[in-house]
Design a protein around this motif. Structure first.
Motif, short mmCIF file in Angstrom:
data_model
loop_
_atom_site.label_atom_id
_atom_site.label_comp_id
_atom_site.label_asym_id
_atom_site.label_seq_id
_atom_site.Cartn_x
_atom_site.Cartn_y
_atom_site.Cartn_z
N TYR A 2 0.85 -1.19 0.00
CA TYR A 2 0.00 0.00 0.00
C TYR A 2 0.89 1.24 0.00
N ALA A 3 0.92 1.93 -1.13
CA ALA A 3 1.78 3.11 -1.24
C ALA A 3 1.10 4.38 -0.75
N SER A 4 -0.22 4.32 -0.62
CA SER A 4 -0.98 5.49 -0.17
C SER A 4 -2.27 5.01 0.48
N LEU A 5 -2.97 5.93 1.14
CA LEU A 5 -4.26 5.57 1.73
C LEU A 5 -5.28 5.21 0.65
N ALA A 6 -5.15 5.79 -0.53
CA ALA A 6 -6.07 5.48 -1.62
C ALA A 6 -5.97 4.02 -2.03
N ASP A 7 -4.81 3.41 -1.84
CA ASP A 7 -4.62 2.00 -2.16
C ASP A 7 -5.39 1.09 -1.22
N LEU A 8 -5.89 1.65 -0.12
CA LEU A 8 -6.63 0.87 0.88
C LEU A 8 -8.14 0.98 0.68
N LYS A 9 -8.57 1.42 -0.49
CA LYS A 9 -10.00 1.48 -0.80
C LYS A 9 -10.61 0.09 -0.64
N GLY A 10 -11.71 0.03 0.11
CA GLY A 10 -12.35 -1.26 0.36
C GLY A 10 -11.74 -2.02 1.52
N LYS A 11 -10.74 -1.45 2.16
CA LYS A 11 -10.06 -2.09 3.29
C LYS A 11 -10.39 -1.36 4.60
N LYS A 12 -10.05 -2.00 5.72
CA LYS A 12 -10.26 -1.41 7.04
C LYS A 12 -8.95 -0.84 7.57
N VAL A 13 -9.01 0.41 8.00
CA VAL A 13 -7.82 1.09 8.54
C VAL A 13 -8.10 1.51 9.98
N GLY A 14 -7.20 1.13 10.89
CA GLY A 14 -7.34 1.50 12.29
C GLY A 14 -6.63 2.80 12.61
N VAL A 15 -7.28 3.67 13.37
CA VAL A 15 -6.72 4.98 13.73
C VAL A 15 -7.06 5.30 15.18
N GLY A 16 -6.39 6.29 15.74
CA GLY A 16 -6.70 6.77 17.07
C GLY A 16 -7.97 7.61 17.05
N GLN A 17 -8.85 7.35 18.00
CA GLN A 17 -10.10 8.11 18.09
C GLN A 17 -9.82 9.59 18.33
N GLY A 18 -10.39 10.45 17.48
CA GLY A 18 -10.20 11.88 17.62
C GLY A 18 -8.86 12.37 17.13
N SER A 19 -8.13 11.56 16.40
CA SER A 19 -6.79 11.95 15.96
C SER A 19 -6.80 12.60 14.58
N ASN A 20 -5.71 13.27 14.27
CA ASN A 20 -5.55 13.79 12.91
C ASN A 20 -5.55 12.65 11.90
#
Length: 271
Positions: A143-161
């Motif tokens: 995955y070279a970019s976030l766009a490459d993760l289309k259709g995938k699940k990405v975990g992030v910090g709640q309320g984060s940038n």
């Protein structure tokens, strides 16, 4: 970097302020600069998350709060002639707590953004970093970019940038977590396809975590992190910036940075 201001934070801040007043906890006097208030008290009340290694976390052996942010906080407090008094709190409430006067500053990798600067003031930056993907060690797809993760699940910090960054990409399913450990556990167990977090934290995890994860692509610009505090405190801001500048000039900041990261991340990277 991390953490945007919750849209409802002003409402929560007013509620928190009412609670403080009801319980008799002191708020700074109207018009009183924070520098005078902290000097009179003799302490600097510092909010940090406490679950975000290597920036701020509990040492598993001693149970003591430690990390890069903690060392920076102790250094700044000492140079202001104050005793550090740490308060750990979940990130979802940390900015509202600052607005309500529960503590004097937040030293917990708060990204300096135009939106935050509308509500709070900041010191000069003391960390420079960038967003980075984290994937499972056996991941075959690149995955070279976030766009490459289309259709995938990405975990992030709640309320984060990072949450805002991921949600801005069409087709990416974003799952938010209150703290990094839960996020990375779900990644390791295959419940999400990637995580998005701080590149400095990623480097630390790779050398200290036993989870089957690895660094992915960097997917954003270099961001600046500073010490956050309430507006209208010019004397305090000046004193904090002088403390940081002196610590940078004499090598103290660089020493702390190298201790945790192996390089000086307190200075802006060369273009």
């Amino acid at each position: 970097m991390r953490k945007h201001i919750n849209n409802n934070f002003r409402r929560h801040a007013l509620k928190a302020a009412a609670v403080l007043l009801a319980t008799g906890l002191a708020l700074p006097a109207l018009g009183e600069d924070l520098m005078a208030a902290t000097k009179a008290r003799g302490t600097l009340r510092i909010a940090t998350e406490g679950t975000y290694p290597p920036f701020n976390f509990k040492d598993p052996k001693t149970g003591e709060l430690t990390g890069y942010d903690v060392d920076v906080a102790k250094l700044v407090a000492a140079r202001l002639g104050l005793k550090p008094e740490f308060v750990t709190t979940e990130w979802s409430a940390i900015l509202a707590g600052l607005a309500a006067g529960k503590y004097d500053v937040i030293i917990s990798q708060v990204g300096i953004t135009p939106k935050r600067q509308q509500a709070f003031d900041f010191s000069e930056p003391y960390t420079y970093s960038s967003p980075q993907l984290i994937v499972r060690k056996n991941e075959k797809v690149s995955y070279a970019s976030l766009a490459d993760l289309k259709g995938k699940k990405v975990g992030v910090g709640q309320g984060s940038n990072y949450e805002q960054q991921a949600k801005a990409v069409p087709g990416v399913e974003v799952k938010s977590y209150p703290a990094a450990p839960e996020n990375l556990q779900d990644l390791a167990f295959g419940r999400i396809d990637a995580a998005l977090n701080d590149s400095l934290m990623v480097a630390y995890l790779l050398s200290n975590s036993k989870l089957p994860i690895k660094a992915g692509a960097r997917v954003g610009n270099v961001e600046r992190m500073g010490i956050a505090f309430q507006k209208s405190n010019p004397a305090f801001k000046s004193a904090v910036n002088k403390a940081l500048a002196a610590a940078s000039a004499d090598g103290s900041m660089g020493k702390i940075s190298v201790k945790w990261f192996g390089s000086d991340v307190s200075r802006a990277p060369h273009p």
